[in-house]
Design a protein around this motif. Structure first.
Motif, PDB file in Angstrom:
ATOM      1  N   THR A   1     -19.679 -34.572 -69.968  1.00  0.00           N
ATOM      2  CA  THR A   1     -18.933 -34.979 -68.768  1.00  0.00           C
ATOM      3  C   THR A   1     -18.365 -36.375 -68.936  1.00  0.00           C
ATOM      4  O   THR A   1     -17.218 -36.650 -68.543  1.00  0.00           O
ATOM      5  CB  THR A   1     -19.859 -34.932 -67.541  1.00  0.00           C
ATOM      6  OG1 THR A   1     -20.392 -33.619 -67.412  1.00  0.00           O
ATOM      7  CG2 THR A   1     -19.104 -35.297 -66.278  1.00  0.00           C
ATOM      8  N   CYS A   2     -19.145 -37.268 -69.517  1.00  0.00           N
ATOM      9  CA  CYS A   2     -18.661 -38.626 -69.775  1.00  0.00           C
ATOM     10  C   CYS A   2     -17.431 -38.596 -70.675  1.00  0.00           C
ATOM     11  O   CYS A   2     -16.425 -39.259 -70.391  1.00  0.00           O
ATOM     12  CB  CYS A   2     -19.777 -39.458 -70.407  1.00  0.00           C
ATOM     13  SG  CYS A   2     -19.267 -41.130 -70.867  1.00  0.00           S
ATOM     14  N   ALA A   3     -17.512 -37.827 -71.743  1.00  0.00           N
ATOM     15  CA  ALA A   3     -16.378 -37.760 -72.673  1.00  0.00           C
ATOM     16  C   ALA A   3     -15.147 -37.157 -72.006  1.00  0.00           C
ATOM     17  O   ALA A   3     -14.020 -37.623 -72.223  1.00  0.00           O
ATOM     18  CB  ALA A   3     -16.768 -36.928 -73.894  1.00  0.00           C
ATOM     19  N   GLU A   4     -15.351 -36.153 -71.146  1.00  0.00           N
ATOM     20  CA  GLU A   4     -14.224 -35.508 -70.460  1.00  0.00           C
ATOM     21  C   GLU A   4     -13.524 -36.486 -69.529  1.00  0.00           C
ATOM     22  O   GLU A   4     -12.291 -36.593 -69.527  1.00  0.00           O
ATOM     23  CB  GLU A   4     -14.740 -34.302 -69.689  1.00  0.00           C
ATOM     24  CG  GLU A   4     -13.666 -33.547 -68.920  1.00  0.00           C
ATOM     25  CD  GLU A   4     -14.231 -32.395 -68.113  1.00  0.00           C
ATOM     26  OE1 GLU A   4     -13.530 -31.910 -67.202  1.00  0.00           O
ATOM     27  OE2 GLU A   4     -15.379 -31.989 -68.376  1.00  0.00           O
ATOM     28  N   HIS A   5     -14.301 -37.217 -68.725  1.00  0.00           N
ATOM     29  CA  HIS A   5     -13.691 -38.167 -67.792  1.00  0.00           C
ATOM     30  C   HIS A   5     -13.084 -39.360 -68.539  1.00  0.00           C
ATOM     31  O   HIS A   5     -12.028 -39.875 -68.139  1.00  0.00           O
ATOM     32  CB  HIS A   5     -14.726 -38.649 -66.779  1.00  0.00           C
ATOM     33  CG  HIS A   5     -15.021 -37.649 -65.704  1.00  0.00           C
ATOM     34  ND1 HIS A   5     -14.063 -37.212 -64.814  1.00  0.00           N
ATOM     35  CD2 HIS A   5     -16.169 -36.993 -65.374  1.00  0.00           C
ATOM     36  CE1 HIS A   5     -14.602 -36.338 -63.984  1.00  0.00           C
ATOM     37  NE2 HIS A   5     -15.863 -36.182 -64.304  1.00  0.00           N
ATOM     38  N   ALA A   6     -13.742 -39.798 -69.608  1.00  0.00           N
ATOM     39  CA  ALA A   6     -13.184 -40.906 -70.387  1.00  0.00           C
ATOM     40  C   ALA A   6     -11.851 -40.509 -71.017  1.00  0.00           C
ATOM     41  O   ALA A   6     -10.896 -41.305 -71.056  1.00  0.00           O
ATOM     42  CB  ALA A   6     -14.172 -41.349 -71.459  1.00  0.00           C
ATOM     43  N   ARG A   7     -11.775 -39.268 -71.489  1.00  0.00           N
ATOM     44  CA  ARG A   7     -10.513 -38.782 -72.058  1.00  0.00           C
ATOM     45  C   ARG A   7      -9.422 -38.743 -70.987  1.00  0.00           C
ATOM     46  O   ARG A   7      -8.297 -39.191 -71.217  1.00  0.00           O
ATOM     47  CB  ARG A   7     -10.713 -37.383 -72.645  1.00  0.00           C
ATOM     48  CG  ARG A   7      -9.429 -36.754 -73.192  1.00  0.00           C
ATOM     49  CD  ARG A   7      -9.619 -35.273 -73.481  1.00  0.00           C
ATOM     50  NE  ARG A   7     -10.119 -34.540 -72.341  1.00  0.00           N
ATOM     51  CZ  ARG A   7      -9.368 -34.218 -71.284  1.00  0.00           C
ATOM     52  NH1 ARG A   7      -8.091 -34.566 -71.235  1.00  0.00           N
ATOM     53  NH2 ARG A   7      -9.893 -33.552 -70.273  1.00  0.00           N
TER      54      ARG A   7
END
Length: 1001
Positions: free
Chosen positions: A713-719
């Motif tokens: 989830t962190c990677a998705e929102h950061a992207r």
């Protein structure tokens, strides 16, 4: 199929279960275009493609055969017709029925033998291998076939390896012949899925404004979106030729709905037209208004009955609703333009009726005659002579219907335009729907304003039109239509207007670019707007420059920001604004490196904001509070800004207020609250056309996910944050997203990766201003403690010391209560081993000033690691248990796992480590709640409540607790009552037992 994951999964499970002997049936309901047929075709194709054998039977209802008994079964069973031997007892009735001649055996015996024969036939087919029956448009099948399919579907189930999928439209949803079946409802696509579908359908050079209009008109209906794209030629898709507004729906699905309505009596179609016309301008007409509008056309309440009997409409409360949106669109757009205009005129008259017994207007020709007065002059006369009084609640809606009734062939209607614009300006917009309605009203007012009033008045009229188009653009943008707003602004810019009017156009355009585009471009537009406005409207010019300074802040341009603030100071306005003057002076001082000089004016900003009620000024005061480090004041101001924007508008400021509130929660270490605000803010930002604000919310959500250990989830929102922040120059969002990824790395025990991300952002130069880092200047110092921790863990003490020097310089001037905690922790990390424990104890003392389980857990975890490596496992265990509890309370799963690993490294038994976590959750092995009752809620206490509970359990009185925690005895009493309620206990003795049982005694 886009956006139908749940539906595909449900169908796949049904079909897969059938192959495994777990048969069943599913009734799929969706309006035309929502993908019911596609879903059934996909299921049949996948079933046949598996190659493991089986039978697929398919049928689709056709209205032309609905009156032919058993025609549906005849089409369904043609592939297996050879099995139906008339002389066979089990299937003879079915074989006779399929002759379609209604033989005497069927007529005499009724449907029972046919139903039994169909069930027997399907059982026989399933005995030879898996069976799938797909019947689409079941509502169009003949009644005997529907009865038979419903009968068979209700008997599908284990161990029968057979499945049945029945597709129907909403108007067939309540068919008693299909009662008792599980239902799968297909709704419209969400915004993301609709956009993905359009990306597949549209050519690469499609104008973004056309794409936005298609999304708006399509309403999430994938079939209608497909039809709309097919109906537009390349010139209109690329924007070379203008689209009509509003864009009428088109295509075979709409034509099919029009043909269904064409079979109704004219009076019924007139009533449906009135209901659809009411919806076109925002909502539904109540029953009384609809009947008042219909009366002059000779239409009464009974005229709705033919449509109701066919399931095309239904009454809900005091309103008439269509079975699905395509029917409503067909009822409106399927009629000639003159009938549509007359419908609007009748609705206007009905709305102007105050309910005192006076009819809205004298009876006149109705929509069915096609000879209504229909002129703009008639509309203006009715409005001015017999229109509703100014205080009437329906005035704006009535005027919008008057405008929709105006015939363009009759030219402008300035009096109607003035009345419509005035009513729109008097109406505050508190939600997206109202913004859309006001945008429509002001656009119609601009269209009716006219262009030719003689040579002397041409510029004045152009100015009025430009002002109305500009206001319409503002509301369109706040309604989530930024490209529509740009189109309206382009029309306003093309008019020959005075520099003051042109400056206001550029101000709105610059704001739109600031919130939805490239911030450096926004800066140029806003400074141009300020130059145009300066000689005529200094107050508006200062507003433009303030927003230009926001653009400089967003990109991280300190020199540009100071220059913008200097230009604000040069513009003197007749309206005194001490809050703005203090904000400008304080920010300029801080940005110049003289933090001490900036404190006094920024403090005055907070004082002056005490009586402020305008949300954008409260947000600006919140920024001043964060610059000072007064996180509590920032939280209060941002909370007030959110409340003001939600209650009084503008609704467009709500996602921005949530952005600032979420950030203040992050600064306070309350990540769960930050996530809750950011989730709401992201949804509203996307709805209101604020993609830059959405990027900031994505960055906050990435940071919250990093704390909670949700790496994907962190990677998705950061992207997502990076995709918006990078091209648009959003330095804060880009930095926060990278910081989130680094924090996620730390939570997963990957300090080298974290340090590699953070060092370029933070830099290594000391001082309050920006160092050598590429991160946003407002976040470089805040991220420094993470870099210290990562660099120490990675073994790079030189980088850690350089980051600490930078952080020390910032903590010397800020009032942020988190700073002393983090500074003490960083000093402990970089200190000699013999000094580290004392420094960690100092950090834990500082934690009494803040309320953040996550930061407390981090300090205790690092302290525990240091104690363990210093060969003090017993002391480390006590500290690490507290760290684990803190992480469990705030949901920091990755960090909690680190604490568990450290506990195991101290020699703590695996069962004991699990017991610590269970103490936080209140559950013991086997899932039984711990005793005494109520201890399961210990994890639900706030940190302050837990501190008070511990003191009381140790025997302290309320007054002694108050002195120890520096609060009032009344506060202690209040928290203690809440503790007792949360734990379900009544005495201090019980509290002591609960804490002891949870390992917290």
């Amino acid at each position: 199929m886009h956006g139908a994951d749940v539906a595909r999964t449900a169908v796949a499970e049904l079909v897969g279960g059938a192959r495994a002997g777990r048969g069943g049936a599913l009734l799929v309901r969706g309006e035309p275009g929502h993908g019911t047929s596609t879903l059934l075709e996909h299921a049949a194709g996948a079933f046949a493609a598996e190659g493991t054998g089986g039978t697929v039977l398919r049928v689709r209802g056709v209205a032309a055969e609905a009156a032919v008994p058993y025609s549906g079964l005849h089409a369904l069973l043609r592939p297996v017709a050879a099995r139906l031997v008339p002389g066979t007892a089990r299937t003879a009735a079915l074989a006779d029925a399929l002759t379609l001649g209604a033989p005497a055996t069927v007529a005499d015996a009724g449907d029972g033998p046919v139903l039994a024969a169909l069930a027997a036939l399907l059982d026989g087919l399933a005995a030879e291998g898996p069976l799938l029956v797909c019947a689409d448009d079941v509502h169009l099948l003949d009644e005997p076939s529907r009865r038979a399919l419903g009968f068979a579907a209700r008997r599908m189930g284990p161990p029968l390896p057979a499945a049945m999928l029945l597709g129907t439209h909403p108007e067939g949803a309540d068919d008693p012949l299909l009662a008792g079946l599980p239902v799968l409802r297909l709704g419209p696509l969400d915004a993301a899925a609709a956009a993905a579908l359009l990306d597949e359908l549209l050519p690469a050079d499609t104008d973004p404004a056309v794409r936005e209009e298609l999304l708006h008109t399509g309403g999430g209906n994938p079939g209608l979106l497909t039809d709309l794209v097919a109906s537009l030629d390349p010139g209109r898709l690329t924007g070379a030729e203008p689209l009509p507004h509003p864009l009428p729906p088109a295509g075979p699905r709409l034509r099919a709905a029009v043909s269904v309505l064409a079979e109704l009596p004219e009076a019924t179609r007139t009533l449906l037209l009135l209901a659809a016309a009411a919806h076109e301008l925002g909502g539904t007409a109540d029953h009384s208004t609809l009947l008042r509008a219909a009366a002059p056309a000779g239409v009464g309440p009974d005229d709705a009955e033919p449509a109701r009997r066919r399931g095309l409409v239904r009454h809900e409360g005091d309103a008439l609703h269509f079975a699905h949106s395509l029917l409503r669109r067909a009822a409106y757009w399927g009629e000639p333009s003159e009938r549509r205009r007359t419908a609007h005129r009748l609705l206007a008259r009905a709305l102007e009726d105050t309910g005192t017994g006076r009819p809205g207007d004298a009876p006149g020709p109705g929509p069915g005659t096609g000879t209504g007065t229909g002129t703009v002059e008639a509309a203006e006369t009715a409005e001015t002579a017999e229109g509703a009084p100014a205080e009437a609640p329906n005035r704006l809606l009535a005027l919008r219907h008057r405008a929709a009734a105006a015939d363009p062939a009759y030219g402008p209607a300035p009096r109607l335009a003035d009345a419509l614009a005035a009513a729109a300006h008097d109406r505050p917009a508190t939600d997206v729907r109202l913004h859309a309605e006001l945008s429509d009203a002001l656009w119609r007012a601009a269209e009716l304003t006219g262009e030719d009033t003689g040579a002397a008045g041409t510029d004045e009229v152009a100015g009025v039109r430009a002002a109305r188009l500009t206001a319409a653009a503002e509301h369109a943008w706040s309604a989530g239509r930024p490209h529509r707003a740009l189109r309206l602004l382009d029309r306003a810019r093309a008019l020959p207007v005075h520099d003051a009017a042109r400056g206001r156009i550029e101000l709105v355009r610059g704001l739109l670019e600031l919130r939805n585009g490239v911030v450096t471009d926004a800066h140029e537009v806003l400074t141009h707007a300020a130059r145009l406005l300066g000689p005529y409207d200094p107050h508006a010019a200062r507003r433009a420059l303030l927003h230009a300074s926001d653009a400089s802040w967003a990109v991280g341009d300190i020199a540009g920001l100071r220059a913008d603030l200097a230009r604000v100071a040069e513009l003197r306005s007749a309206e005194e604004d001490p809050l703005l003057d203090d904000y400008r002076a304080g920010m300029d001082a801080v940005l110049s490196g003289d933090f001490a000089r900036g404190v006094a004016p920024l403090r005055r900003v907070l004082d002056r904001a005490a009586g402020e009620g305008r949300p954008w000024r409260l947000i600006r005061a919140g920024v001043a509070a964060l610059v000072l480090g007064d996180v509590a004041a920032a939280h209060r101001l941002d909370t007030r800004a959110l409340a003001a924007a939600s209650a009084r508008g503008p609704a467009s400021l709500v996602p921005e207020a949530l952005e600032h509130l979420a950030y203040s929660e992050l600064r306070a270490g309350r990540h769960r609250r930050a996530r809750a605000h950011a989730e709401t803010g992201l949804r509203l930002a996307l709805r209101t056309g604020r993609s830059n604000c959405a990027a900031h919310h994505h960055a906050v959500l990435a940071m919250a996910a990093a704390v909670e250990g949700r790496a994907d989830t962190c990677a998705e929102h950061a992207r997502a944050a990076g995709e918006g922040a990078g091209p648009h120059g959003l330095g804060v969002a880009a930095t926060l997203a990278q910081w989130a990824l680094a924090r996620c790395d730390m939570g997963r025990g990957r300090p080298h990766e974290a340090a590699a991300r953070l060092e370029p952002l933070v830099g290594s130069g000391p001082g309050v201003g920006p160092g050598a880092g590429r991160g946003h200047f407002a976040l470089q110092a805040l991220a420094a403690p993470c870099l210290v921790e990562a660099a120490v863990a990675a073994g790079d003490r030189a980088v850690a010391r350089a980051a600490l020097e930078r952080f020390e310089a910032w903590t010397a001037v800020t009032a942020d209560p988190m700073a002393p905690v983090q500074l003490a922790r960083c000093r402990a990390l970089t200190a000699a081993p013999e000094r580290a424990p004392a420094l960690f104890e100092r950090a834990l003392e500082e934690h009494a000033r803040i309320d953040s389980d996550f930061e407390l857990g981090r300090t205790r975890l690092l302290h525990g690691k240091t104690l363990r490596r210093g060969r003090r496992p017993g002391a480390a265990r006590r500290v690490l248990r507290d760290a684990l509890l803190a992480f469990e309370r705030c949901g920091a799963r990755g960090w909690a796992e680190q604490a568990r690993a450290e506990l195991r490294a101290t020699g703590e038994a695996a069962g004991a480590v699990v017991g610590v976590a269970e103490a936080a959750s209140g559950v013991v092995g086997g899932g039984r709640p711990r005793t005494p009752p109520g201890s399961w809620a210990l994890a639900g206490l706030t940190p302050q409540q837990l501190r008070i509970a511990r003191c009381v359990a140790e025997g302290a009185t309320n007054r002694e607790v108050a002195l120890r925690l520096s609060v009032s005895p009344r506060t202690v009493d209040h928290h203690l009552r809440n503790v007792f309620a949360a734990l379900g206990i009544r005495s201090r003795v019980e509290l002591t037992r609960v804490l002891a049982a949870a390992g917290d005694g």
